[in-house]
Design a protein around this motif. Sequence first.
Motif, PDB file in Angstrom:
ATOM      1  N   HIS A  74      59.685  27.307  39.962  1.00 20.69           N
ATOM      2  CA  HIS A  74      60.548  26.132  39.857  1.00 20.69           C
ATOM      3  C   HIS A  74      61.982  26.520  39.543  1.00 20.69           C
ATOM      4  N   GLY A  75      62.213  27.804  39.263  1.00 26.00           N
ATOM      5  CA  GLY A  75      63.559  28.315  39.103  1.00 26.00           C
ATOM      6  C   GLY A  75      64.296  27.905  37.851  1.00 26.00           C
ATOM      7  N   ASN A  76      63.614  27.245  36.934  1.00 21.16           N
ATOM      8  CA  ASN A  76      64.322  26.780  35.740  1.00 21.16           C
ATOM      9  C   ASN A  76      63.569  27.079  34.448  1.00 21.16           C
ATOM     10  N   GLY A  77      62.708  28.064  34.494  1.00 21.89           N
ATOM     11  CA  GLY A  77      61.977  28.453  33.298  1.00 21.89           C
ATOM     12  C   GLY A  77      60.745  27.624  33.002  1.00 21.89           C
ATOM     13  N   GLN A  78      60.427  26.659  33.856  1.00 18.36           N
ATOM     14  CA  GLN A  78      59.235  25.838  33.648  1.00 18.36           C
ATOM     15  C   GLN A  78      58.052  26.299  34.488  1.00 18.36           C
ATOM     16  N   GLY A  79      58.261  27.314  35.318  1.00 18.04           N
ATOM     17  CA  GLY A  79      57.221  27.732  36.247  1.00 18.04           C
ATOM     18  C   GLY A  79      55.964  28.241  35.564  1.00 18.04           C
ATOM     19  N   GLN A  80      54.836  27.932  36.156  1.00 13.38           N
ATOM     20  CA  GLN A  80      53.549  28.415  35.674  1.00 13.38           C
ATOM     21  C   GLN A  80      52.645  28.623  36.884  1.00 13.38           C
ATOM     22  N   ILE A  81      51.990  29.785  36.920  1.00 18.03           N
ATOM     23  CA  ILE A  81      51.098  30.129  38.017  1.00 18.03           C
ATOM     24  C   ILE A  81      49.707  30.357  37.446  1.00 18.03           C
ATOM     25  N   GLU A  82      48.728  29.742  38.056  1.00 24.07           N
ATOM     26  CA  GLU A  82      47.335  29.989  37.689  1.00 24.07           C
ATOM     27  C   GLU A  82      46.717  30.819  38.804  1.00 24.07           C
ATOM     28  N   LEU A  83      46.093  31.914  38.460  1.00 16.79           N
ATOM     29  CA  LEU A  83      45.497  32.819  39.439  1.00 16.79           C
ATOM     30  C   LEU A  83      43.979  32.652  39.398  1.00 16.79           C
ATOM     31  N   ARG A  84      43.389  32.295  40.546  1.00 13.32           N
ATOM     32  CA  ARG A  84      41.947  32.053  40.593  1.00 13.32           C
ATOM     33  C   ARG A  84      41.346  32.765  41.795  1.00 13.32           C
ATOM     34  N   GLN A  85      40.222  33.448  41.556  1.00 14.54           N
ATOM     35  CA  GLN A  85      39.520  34.102  42.656  1.00 14.54           C
ATOM     36  C   GLN A  85      38.743  33.060  43.453  1.00 14.54           C
ATOM     37  N   VAL A  86      38.752  33.219  44.765  1.00 16.24           N
ATOM     38  CA  VAL A  86      38.052  32.323  45.671  1.00 16.24           C
ATOM     39  C   VAL A  86      36.611  32.817  45.833  1.00 16.24           C
ATOM     40  N   PHE A  87      35.663  31.888  45.770  1.00 17.45           N
ATOM     41  CA  PHE A  87      34.274  32.249  46.037  1.00 17.45           C
ATOM     42  C   PHE A  87      34.129  32.683  47.490  1.00 17.45           C
ATOM     43  N   GLU A  88      33.402  33.737  47.708  1.00 15.32           N
ATOM     44  CA  GLU A  88      32.985  34.127  49.056  1.00 15.32           C
ATOM     45  C   GLU A  88      31.571  33.579  49.247  1.00 15.32           C
ATOM     46  N   ALA A  89      31.157  33.378  50.492  1.00 18.90           N
ATOM     47  CA  ALA A  89      29.836  32.824  50.761  1.00 18.90           C
ATOM     48  C   ALA A  89      28.742  33.633  50.061  1.00 18.90           C
ATOM     49  N   GLU A  90      28.911  34.948  50.042  1.00 21.44           N
ATOM     50  CA  GLU A  90      27.914  35.831  49.431  1.00 21.44           C
ATOM     51  C   GLU A  90      27.820  35.642  47.917  1.00 21.44           C
ATOM     52  N   ASP A  91      28.869  35.100  47.303  1.00 22.40           N
ATOM     53  CA  ASP A  91      28.845  34.815  45.869  1.00 22.40           C
ATOM     54  C   ASP A  91      27.990  33.593  45.560  1.00 22.40           C
ATOM     55  N   LEU A  92      27.825  32.713  46.546  1.00 26.37           N
ATOM     56  CA  LEU A  92      27.150  31.436  46.330  1.00 26.37           C
ATOM     57  C   LEU A  92      25.682  31.436  46.733  1.00 26.37           C
ATOM     58  N   THR A  93      25.348  32.270  47.709  1.00 24.06           N
ATOM     59  CA  THR A  93      23.963  32.259  48.204  1.00 24.06           C
ATOM     60  C   THR A  93      23.614  33.606  48.835  1.00 24.06           C
ATOM     61  N   ASP A  94      22.328  33.907  48.833  1.00 20.35           N
ATOM     62  CA  ASP A  94      21.868  35.082  49.573  1.00 20.35           C
ATOM     63  C   ASP A  94      20.969  34.650  50.734  1.00 20.35           C
ATOM     64  N   ASN A  95      20.999  33.346  51.036  1.00 17.29           N
ATOM     65  CA  ASN A  95      20.212  32.789  52.135  1.00 17.29           C
ATOM     66  C   ASN A  95      20.824  33.232  53.462  1.00 17.29           C
ATOM     67  N   PRO A  96      20.096  34.029  54.266  1.00 18.43           N
ATOM     68  CA  PRO A  96      20.648  34.553  55.524  1.00 18.43           C
ATOM     69  C   PRO A  96      21.095  33.462  56.498  1.00 18.43           C
ATOM     70  N   GLU A  97      20.361  32.363  56.544  1.00 17.55           N
ATOM     71  CA  GLU A  97      20.711  31.274  57.455  1.00 17.55           C
ATOM     72  C   GLU A  97      22.045  30.640  57.045  1.00 17.55           C
ATOM     73  N   SER A  98      22.223  30.389  55.758  1.00 16.19           N
ATOM     74  CA  SER A  98      23.475  29.811  55.265  1.00 16.19           C
ATOM     75  C   SER A  98      24.643  30.764  55.504  1.00 16.19           C
ATOM     76  N   LEU A  99      24.436  32.054  55.257  1.00 22.43           N
ATOM     77  CA  LEU A  99      25.491  33.043  55.465  1.00 22.43           C
ATOM     78  C   LEU A  99      25.870  33.132  56.939  1.00 22.43           C
ATOM     79  N   ALA A 100      24.886  33.071  57.825  1.00 25.21           N
ATOM     80  CA  ALA A 100      25.150  33.118  59.267  1.00 25.21           C
ATOM     81  C   ALA A 100      25.945  31.886  59.706  1.00 25.21           C
ATOM     82  N   LYS A 101      25.592  30.714  59.186  1.00 24.42           N
ATOM     83  CA  LYS A 101      26.330  29.489  59.530  1.00 24.42           C
ATOM     84  C   LYS A 101      27.773  29.581  59.052  1.00 24.42           C
ATOM     85  N   GLU A 102      27.967  30.081  57.836  1.00 21.66           N
ATOM     86  CA  GLU A 102      29.320  30.241  57.292  1.00 21.66           C
ATOM     87  C   GLU A 102      30.139  31.188  58.160  1.00 21.66           C
TER      88      GLU A 102
END
Length: 144
Positions: free
Chosen positions: A103-131
């Motif tokens: 924001h250029g005025n000392g009010q800036g704030q950034i939140e850093l978050r990792q994105v889930f990958e399909a493999e993080d959510l399921t090990d179901n081969p059919e779901s992974l193939a669809k993704e």
Amino acid sequence: MRFMMIVKATTDSEAGVLPSQELIDAMMKYNEELVKAGVLLAADGLQPSTSGIRISYPEPGGKPKVIDGPFTEAKEMIAGYTLIEVKSREEAIEWALRMPDPHGNGQGQIELRQVFEAEDLTDNPESLAKEAALRQQVEEMKKV
């Protein structure tokens, strides 16, 4: 590993105050560095919540509720984001630390978050193939 750098809103960004040319130039330079490093996937600023729409699900299995902005609590709002793909959490932090004050005025704030990958959510081969097939379709559509 994909990470999202979430730029938090301020009272100015929620009021629709546009960034200075100096800040735009600094952000463009930063984005160019991300591109040259081959890690940038997307980066955008968001309009204020006055033009936003919130959809909530107040009851399990119930009908969604649509609420027009503006929304309260600017500190909980998002003003923009940058999506990167890097090799480690440490590399993501390094890139986040290089971002100019959003924001250029000392009010800036950034939140850093990792994105889930399909493999993080399921090990179901059919779901992974669809993704994988959906992601491939998206890539094909980008080429057209």
